[in-house]
Design a protein around this motif. Structure first.
Motif, PDB file in Angstrom:
ATOM      1  N   THR A  30     -20.805  -1.563  -0.785  1.00 55.04           N
ATOM      2  CA  THR A  30     -22.049  -1.341  -1.529  1.00 55.04           C
ATOM      3  C   THR A  30     -22.603   0.039  -1.203  1.00 55.04           C
ATOM      4  OG1 THR A  30     -22.553  -3.702  -1.408  1.00 55.04           O
ATOM      5  CG2 THR A  30     -24.377  -2.239  -1.971  1.00 55.04           C
ATOM      6  N   VAL A  31     -23.122   0.718  -2.229  1.00 52.01           N
ATOM      7  CA  VAL A  31     -23.781   2.011  -2.061  1.00 52.01           C
ATOM      8  C   VAL A  31     -25.254   1.826  -2.410  1.00 52.01           C
ATOM      9  CG1 VAL A  31     -23.867   4.424  -2.784  1.00 52.01           C
ATOM     10  CG2 VAL A  31     -21.655   3.227  -2.693  1.00 52.01           C
ATOM     11  N   PRO A  56     -26.520   8.400  -4.578  1.00 54.39           N
ATOM     12  CA  PRO A  56     -25.797   7.125  -4.651  1.00 54.39           C
ATOM     13  C   PRO A  56     -24.798   7.095  -5.813  1.00 54.39           C
ATOM     14  CG  PRO A  56     -28.103   6.721  -4.189  1.00 54.39           C
ATOM     15  CD  PRO A  56     -27.974   8.191  -4.484  1.00 54.39           C
ATOM     16  N   ASP A  57     -25.173   7.656  -6.956  1.00 54.37           N
ATOM     17  CA  ASP A  57     -24.248   7.655  -8.096  1.00 54.37           C
ATOM     18  C   ASP A  57     -23.000   8.484  -7.812  1.00 54.37           C
ATOM     19  OD1 ASP A  57     -25.791   5.921  -9.598  1.00 54.37           O
ATOM     20  OD2 ASP A  57     -26.786   7.520 -10.724  1.00 54.37           O
ATOM     21  N   GLY A  85     -16.637   3.465  -5.766  1.00 56.24           N
ATOM     22  CA  GLY A  85     -16.586   2.331  -6.681  1.00 56.24           C
ATOM     23  C   GLY A  85     -15.370   2.315  -7.584  1.00 56.24           C
ATOM     24  N   TRP A 129     -20.890   6.440  -5.444  1.00 52.40           N
ATOM     25  CA  TRP A 129     -20.321   5.298  -6.154  1.00 52.40           C
ATOM     26  C   TRP A 129     -19.195   5.733  -7.089  1.00 52.40           C
ATOM     27  CZ3 TRP A 129     -19.515   0.445  -5.774  1.00 52.40           C
ATOM     28  CH2 TRP A 129     -19.159  -0.323  -6.879  1.00 52.40           C
ATOM     29  N   LYS A 130     -19.308   6.902  -7.675  1.00 53.14           N
ATOM     30  CA  LYS A 130     -18.254   7.392  -8.580  1.00 53.14           C
ATOM     31  C   LYS A 130     -16.911   7.439  -7.849  1.00 53.14           C
ATOM     32  CE  LYS A 130     -17.014  11.121 -11.695  1.00 53.14           C
ATOM     33  NZ  LYS A 130     -17.364  12.432 -12.224  1.00 53.14           N
ATOM     34  N   ASP A 174     -21.392  -2.265 -11.430  1.00 48.06           N
ATOM     35  CA  ASP A 174     -21.738  -0.837 -11.466  1.00 48.06           C
ATOM     36  C   ASP A 174     -23.233  -0.577 -11.322  1.00 48.06           C
ATOM     37  OD1 ASP A 174     -19.291   0.631 -11.597  1.00 48.06           O
ATOM     38  OD2 ASP A 174     -19.041  -0.019 -13.673  1.00 48.06           O
ATOM     39  N   ARG A 178     -24.025  -0.903  -7.856  1.00 51.48           N
ATOM     40  CA  ARG A 178     -23.076  -0.119  -7.055  1.00 51.48           C
ATOM     41  C   ARG A 178     -22.478  -0.959  -5.923  1.00 51.48           C
ATOM     42  NH1 ARG A 178     -27.293   3.591  -8.191  1.00 51.48           N
ATOM     43  NH2 ARG A 178     -28.271   3.090  -6.199  1.00 51.48           N
ATOM     44  N   SER A 179     -21.849  -2.057  -6.311  1.00 48.23           N
ATOM     45  CA  SER A 179     -21.277  -2.963  -5.322  1.00 48.23           C
ATOM     46  C   SER A 179     -20.054  -3.670  -5.894  1.00 48.23           C
ATOM     47  CB  SER A 179     -22.329  -4.007  -4.916  1.00 48.23           C
ATOM     48  OG  SER A 179     -21.824  -4.866  -3.921  1.00 48.23           O
TER      49      SER A 179
END
Length: 136
Positions: free
Chosen positions: A87-88, A13-14, A21, A17-18, A63, A66-67
């Protein structure tokens, strides 16, 4: 009208998101966009094939969760209202991206076609996001 597209991506997910996001650089993974940039909470996105430029306002960015949520300010689409959330979430196979929008058209009879256009943009973008995240 409401549109929701989801995709499971084989990356953390990170990591997803990187990329996803990063609100200023969405043109890196959204095929419908030629370029994008951001000043403060306003994002400017230029559509491919002389499709015009949209201005969107980032109204919420979280952050840790993650949204983020953004709203359509102006652009080529006939929208009287548009709010979208990206969203992640964690998923057993990596990450699940949920991208939803609620909107109304200035021409209500065009809403079904507009919903399909938005879904197509989201689906193709999530495929590109997956390709990009899984390769890195």
């Amino acid at each position: 009208m409401r549109v929701v597209e989801t995709r499971v991506i084989g990356a953390t997910p990170d990591a997803v998101w990187k990329i996803g996001g990063d609100t200023a650089n969405v043109a890196d993974w959204i095929p419908a966009l030629e370029k994008s940039h951001q000043h403060g909470d306003l994002r400017y996105a230029t559509f491919v094939d002389d499709g015009g430029e949209a201005t969107e306002r980032i109204v919420h960015h979280d952050d840790p969760r993650r949204s983020y949520t953004y709203e359509y300010v102006s652009g080529p689409l006939p929208l009287s209202f548009y709010s979208s959330t990206f969203t992640v979430n964690p998923h057993p196979d990596g990450a699940e991206v949920v991208w939803s929008a609620e909107f109304a058209s200035t021409a209500p009879e065009s809403e079904p076609e507009l919903a399909e256009t938005i879904s197509d943009i989201y689906r193709s973008a999530l495929i590109e996001l997956a390709n990009y995240a899984e390769a890195n």
